[in-house]
Design a protein around this motif. Sequence first.
Motif, PDB file in Angstrom:
ATOM      1  N   PRO A 162      30.226  14.278   6.407  1.00 27.27           N
ATOM      2  CA  PRO A 162      30.783  14.455   7.752  1.00 27.27           C
ATOM      3  C   PRO A 162      32.303  14.332   7.808  1.00 27.27           C
ATOM      4  O   PRO A 162      32.837  14.075   8.881  1.00 27.27           O
ATOM      5  CB  PRO A 162      30.137  13.289   8.488  1.00 27.27           C
ATOM      6  N   PHE A 163      33.010  14.480   6.681  1.00 25.35           N
ATOM      7  CA  PHE A 163      34.457  14.281   6.734  1.00 25.35           C
ATOM      8  C   PHE A 163      35.183  15.571   7.127  1.00 25.35           C
ATOM      9  O   PHE A 163      34.627  16.670   7.029  1.00 25.35           O
ATOM     10  CB  PHE A 163      34.959  13.772   5.386  1.00 25.35           C
ATOM     11  N   GLY A 164      36.467  15.386   7.530  1.00 25.31           N
ATOM     12  CA  GLY A 164      37.199  16.485   8.158  1.00 25.31           C
ATOM     13  C   GLY A 164      37.554  17.634   7.241  1.00 25.31           C
ATOM     14  O   GLY A 164      37.733  18.757   7.702  1.00 25.31           O
ATOM     15  N   ILE A 165      37.678  17.378   5.926  1.00 27.34           N
ATOM     16  CA  ILE A 165      38.077  18.467   5.032  1.00 27.34           C
ATOM     17  C   ILE A 165      37.025  19.577   5.047  1.00 27.34           C
ATOM     18  O   ILE A 165      37.331  20.756   4.924  1.00 27.34           O
ATOM     19  CB  ILE A 165      38.327  17.917   3.610  1.00 27.34           C
ATOM     20  N   PHE A 166      35.769  19.168   5.259  1.00 19.27           N
ATOM     21  CA  PHE A 166      34.680  20.139   5.365  1.00 19.27           C
ATOM     22  C   PHE A 166      34.990  21.158   6.465  1.00 19.27           C
ATOM     23  O   PHE A 166      34.938  22.369   6.251  1.00 19.27           O
ATOM     24  CB  PHE A 166      33.365  19.411   5.663  1.00 19.27           C
ATOM     25  N   ILE A 167      35.342  20.648   7.652  1.00 25.46           N
ATOM     26  CA  ILE A 167      35.631  21.534   8.784  1.00 25.46           C
ATOM     27  C   ILE A 167      36.852  22.394   8.466  1.00 25.46           C
ATOM     28  O   ILE A 167      36.861  23.601   8.699  1.00 25.46           O
ATOM     29  CB  ILE A 167      35.885  20.702  10.057  1.00 25.46           C
ATOM     30  N   GLY A 168      37.895  21.744   7.891  1.00 28.09           N
ATOM     31  CA  GLY A 168      39.122  22.472   7.572  1.00 28.09           C
ATOM     32  C   GLY A 168      38.848  23.626   6.625  1.00 28.09           C
ATOM     33  O   GLY A 168      39.265  24.762   6.866  1.00 28.09           O
ATOM     34  N   GLU A 169      38.103  23.337   5.543  1.00 25.22           N
ATOM     35  CA  GLU A 169      37.834  24.386   4.558  1.00 25.22           C
ATOM     36  C   GLU A 169      36.969  25.488   5.156  1.00 25.22           C
ATOM     37  O   GLU A 169      37.163  26.676   4.874  1.00 25.22           O
ATOM     38  CB  GLU A 169      37.169  23.779   3.318  1.00 25.22           C
ATOM     39  N   LEU A 170      36.033  25.090   5.991  1.00 26.87           N
ATOM     40  CA  LEU A 170      35.170  26.072   6.645  1.00 26.87           C
ATOM     41  C   LEU A 170      36.006  27.029   7.488  1.00 26.87           C
ATOM     42  O   LEU A 170      35.843  28.252   7.424  1.00 26.87           O
ATOM     43  CB  LEU A 170      34.157  25.335   7.529  1.00 26.87           C
ATOM     44  N   PHE A 171      36.951  26.464   8.257  1.00 24.20           N
ATOM     45  CA  PHE A 171      37.815  27.298   9.087  1.00 24.20           C
ATOM     46  C   PHE A 171      38.647  28.236   8.224  1.00 24.20           C
ATOM     47  O   PHE A 171      38.853  29.403   8.583  1.00 24.20           O
ATOM     48  CB  PHE A 171      38.741  26.427   9.945  1.00 24.20           C
ATOM     49  N   ILE A 172      39.145  27.705   7.094  1.00 24.36           N
ATOM     50  CA  ILE A 172      39.976  28.556   6.237  1.00 24.36           C
ATOM     51  C   ILE A 172      39.160  29.726   5.705  1.00 24.36           C
ATOM     52  O   ILE A 172      39.604  30.876   5.705  1.00 24.36           O
ATOM     53  CB  ILE A 172      40.587  27.728   5.087  1.00 24.36           C
ATOM     54  N   ILE A 173      37.917  29.432   5.279  1.00 27.85           N
ATOM     55  CA  ILE A 173      37.079  30.510   4.740  1.00 27.85           C
ATOM     56  C   ILE A 173      36.765  31.525   5.843  1.00 27.85           C
ATOM     57  O   ILE A 173      36.852  32.746   5.635  1.00 27.85           O
ATOM     58  CB  ILE A 173      35.780  29.927   4.143  1.00 27.85           C
ATOM     59  N   MET A 174      36.439  31.013   7.040  1.00 22.38           N
ATOM     60  CA  MET A 174      36.163  31.928   8.151  1.00 22.38           C
ATOM     61  C   MET A 174      37.394  32.775   8.469  1.00 22.38           C
ATOM     62  O   MET A 174      37.289  33.994   8.694  1.00 22.38           O
ATOM     63  CB  MET A 174      35.741  31.125   9.391  1.00 22.38           C
ATOM     64  N   GLY A 175      38.565  32.105   8.458  1.00 25.74           N
ATOM     65  CA  GLY A 175      39.811  32.832   8.731  1.00 25.74           C
ATOM     66  C   GLY A 175      40.051  33.912   7.701  1.00 25.74           C
ATOM     67  O   GLY A 175      40.445  35.033   8.031  1.00 25.74           O
ATOM     68  N   ALA A 176      39.793  33.579   6.425  1.00 34.23           N
ATOM     69  CA  ALA A 176      40.022  34.543   5.350  1.00 34.23           C
ATOM     70  C   ALA A 176      39.107  35.745   5.520  1.00 34.23           C
ATOM     71  O   ALA A 176      39.537  36.893   5.383  1.00 34.23           O
ATOM     72  CB  ALA A 176      39.789  33.882   3.995  1.00 34.23           C
ATOM     73  N   PHE A 177      37.833  35.505   5.862  1.00 30.32           N
ATOM     74  CA  PHE A 177      36.901  36.629   6.035  1.00 30.32           C
ATOM     75  C   PHE A 177      37.279  37.476   7.242  1.00 30.32           C
ATOM     76  O   PHE A 177      37.270  38.701   7.175  1.00 30.32           O
ATOM     77  CB  PHE A 177      35.464  36.108   6.170  1.00 30.32           C
ATOM     78  N   SER A 178      37.646  36.797   8.329  1.00 32.27           N
ATOM     79  CA  SER A 178      37.917  37.583   9.536  1.00 32.27           C
ATOM     80  C   SER A 178      39.200  38.401   9.393  1.00 32.27           C
ATOM     81  O   SER A 178      39.371  39.410  10.066  1.00 32.27           O
ATOM     82  CB  SER A 178      37.987  36.676  10.764  1.00 32.27           C
ATOM     83  N   ASN A 179      40.100  37.967   8.481  1.00 35.15           N
ATOM     84  CA  ASN A 179      41.310  38.775   8.263  1.00 35.15           C
ATOM     85  C   ASN A 179      41.125  39.773   7.134  1.00 35.15           C
ATOM     86  O   ASN A 179      42.070  40.448   6.744  1.00 35.15           O
ATOM     87  CB  ASN A 179      42.505  37.873   7.935  1.00 35.15           C
ATOM     88  N   GLY A 180      39.940  39.823   6.566  1.00 35.90           N
ATOM     89  CA  GLY A 180      39.646  40.820   5.550  1.00 35.90           C
ATOM     90  C   GLY A 180      40.090  40.481   4.142  1.00 35.90           C
ATOM     91  O   GLY A 180      40.153  41.336   3.282  1.00 35.90           O
ATOM     92  N   HIS A 181      40.409  39.209   3.882  1.00 34.20           N
ATOM     93  CA  HIS A 181      40.813  38.827   2.518  1.00 34.20           C
ATOM     94  C   HIS A 181      39.574  38.432   1.705  1.00 34.20           C
ATOM     95  O   HIS A 181      39.391  37.276   1.356  1.00 34.20           O
ATOM     96  CB  HIS A 181      41.782  37.648   2.560  1.00 34.20           C
ATOM     97  N   TYR A 182      38.713  39.401   1.391  1.00 36.21           N
ATOM     98  CA  TYR A 182      37.428  39.056   0.771  1.00 36.21           C
ATOM     99  C   TYR A 182      37.602  38.526  -0.649  1.00 36.21           C
ATOM    100  O   TYR A 182      36.993  37.538  -1.038  1.00 36.21           O
ATOM    101  CB  TYR A 182      36.496  40.264   0.784  1.00 36.21           C
ATOM    102  N   VAL A 183      38.455  39.206  -1.431  1.00 36.38           N
ATOM    103  CA  VAL A 183      38.632  38.778  -2.826  1.00 36.38           C
ATOM    104  C   VAL A 183      39.242  37.383  -2.870  1.00 36.38           C
ATOM    105  O   VAL A 183      38.768  36.496  -3.593  1.00 36.38           O
ATOM    106  CB  VAL A 183      39.544  39.775  -3.577  1.00 36.38           C
ATOM    107  N   ALA A 184      40.281  37.177  -2.045  1.00 36.15           N
ATOM    108  CA  ALA A 184      40.940  35.873  -2.023  1.00 36.15           C
ATOM    109  C   ALA A 184      39.943  34.785  -1.619  1.00 36.15           C
ATOM    110  O   ALA A 184      39.898  33.708  -2.218  1.00 36.15           O
ATOM    111  CB  ALA A 184      42.118  35.900  -1.063  1.00 36.15           C
ATOM    112  N   ALA A 185      39.120  35.098  -0.624  1.00 37.66           N
ATOM    113  CA  ALA A 185      38.133  34.110  -0.186  1.00 37.66           C
ATOM    114  C   ALA A 185      37.148  33.808  -1.311  1.00 37.66           C
ATOM    115  O   ALA A 185      36.722  32.661  -1.494  1.00 37.66           O
ATOM    116  CB  ALA A 185      37.395  34.614   1.040  1.00 37.66           C
TER     117      ALA A 185
END
Lengths: 213, 473
Positions: B375-398
């Motif tokens: 339940p720690f915050g890095i989980f949420i942070g990383e999740l947001f980053i991955i979601m952000g990467a996908f929604s901006n179309g950076h599939y390879v980077a993600a």
Amino acid sequence: MINLVDAILSLVLLSILLSFGSSRLPVLIKVIGFQGIVVSCVPLFIGNDLSATGIAFNIATLSIRGIIIPLSIYIAIKKVAIRRDVEPIYGHHASMLAWLGLIVAAAFISDKFNLPAITDHALLMPTAIALLAGGMFLLMGHRNAIAMVLGYIMMENGIYLVGTTFSTSSRHIVEFGILLDVLAGVMIMAVILQNIKKQFDDVDTELLKNLKE
Amino acid sequence: MVEIVFLIPFLTGIAAFFLSGASGRMLLVITGAFHLLFSVMLLAGWSEPFYPAYFSVTPEGLLSLIVISLLFFLISIYTTAYIKKSDIRSENIFTGSMLLFLSTMTMVTLSDHIMVMWIAIEATTLASAPLIYTHRSAASLEATWKYVLVCSVGIALALLGSVLITLSMDMGRVDVPVSFSALTAVAKQLDPLWLKTGFVFILVGYGTKMGLAPMHTWLPDAHGEAPSPASALLSGVLLNCAYLGIFKTHKIMIAAGLESFSGTILMVFGLMSMLAAATFILKQTEYKRLLAYSSIENMGIIAFGTGIGGLGAYGAMLCLIHHSLIKSSLFLASGNIFLAFGSRLIEDTGSLVRRLPQTFIAFFSGFIGIAGLPPFGIFIGELFIIMGAFSNGHYVAAGIFILSLCVVFAGFANHVLKISFEGYRTSVRMEESINMIWPPYALLLTSLLLCFWIPETFSWNISQAVKAIGGVF
């Protein structure tokens, strides 16, 4: 006036050659001191600021860059009394050749920049770039820790030359803060040098390779 | 008179050089408490700098300041217990440097002038160098030498970058103060070529200090050799300070409409750091260096998230805060392990769960937090980053991002399980004392708490900071 600046800057360029060609640390230190004095004088000559405070700050800069910093390294060397010869990793001839390439590249690059502020002084930009790159070269080309510190100082001199001459917007108090940081940094490096000598009986950075990965 | 926040630790730091052990330790804790008090006052809205040309209170600076302050206060309490049990000889130098270090880091968070920022960041290097050399061993000497030289040279490049940014002002014929806030306001008029060049130099320079690969070489050595309270500060907050320099320059770039340039570079450096950490973490033999490589990984995550923007930027900000809290807790726990087992090698430790049960709880929960598990915050942070990467179309980077996360998790878990459960050491050198246990617990609990409840002013500051780098809340 114009020729005077370019004339002393050409001496700086030659002094970089000397620092690449010489294997004696005291010579290197004198070169660094000379460069420090010249780069602190240049702002006076190209007349950014000739007020009383401006001149006072310039004198303070000159005494720190030209005298205190080189002197502190010299004292550190005296105290540790190490072999005073340093050999660049690539050897002297390759270094000289690198110097030539460096000057040509610096002149070529600065020609491209086309900066309006310094069109009167043809050698200002090439010298700054050469000092920066030359410092880097000294830093990477030596295994001797003292020569590495001297490379760092030379780099700083180059950055100072870029900073004071190109930008008109910096303030003396800020510049002085930067200078104090550099001074404190060099002092700390000098202390570390002495400790390295005490610990390993040499200042060869090959000895400093125990920590890996 | 915001400047008082860094002037107090500066003065007490100098005083501490002349004080004996016990009074120096007392001064450390008292200064930490006052610093926390002032930082909370800043958060509550007291924000008039005496020199507005050089200092200002910005949302991102305030967030970093609060984290620094809380961490330092808890670490100072831990330090009082740690010093008594360790073999630190020149204690006055240690406490004095800790306080000066606090002062310089605070100055970084408050500085608005580009050059003052540089001065402050370089000063953090100088103030923390004696901390790394505390143990006076050959290895710590080597680490200090690398730290001072690599960081000074790196930061010298950042100075050049700052000069180039003032040059972009001259070229664009802009006449404003050389502060981040003023430059962000007129960013469109700055000369884009010099601005870009300046950004690259600043990123390489401050990136060296932040621990981005391939300029990270000093970091594992310094974090490994410094005493644990100092490592906790180095990893928990010093890296954030360097990030702040990059963040503020990135802000100018975004205001100038150059976000694709700076964002791409940040993403590349971020991924490189993660890959480098993943490579080296697998075969670590020392637990403090393990934590150091995890810091490199997390700084990579933060740089990557910042580069993506949008939801990723928000995730990066969360990761920044939670990484500080969790990693410093882990370093404090590692200090207990070091005192108990007398070795930094993983193979010399073992059965942590039986030998040091309370430390084990902090260490293992810290591992869960840093590995990005709920339940720690890095989980949420990383999740947001991955979601952000996908929604901006950076599939390879993600993809690379997720892969490195998995490798780091595997490597980290392997080592942590060894330390925690394997081996059958029967005796340890130290009893766990209360002041060495509750600071790491408090840090972890803060991180946990921030996942479920964020105070309103705090969340407002996060959203403001993130908005400035094109993030969404």
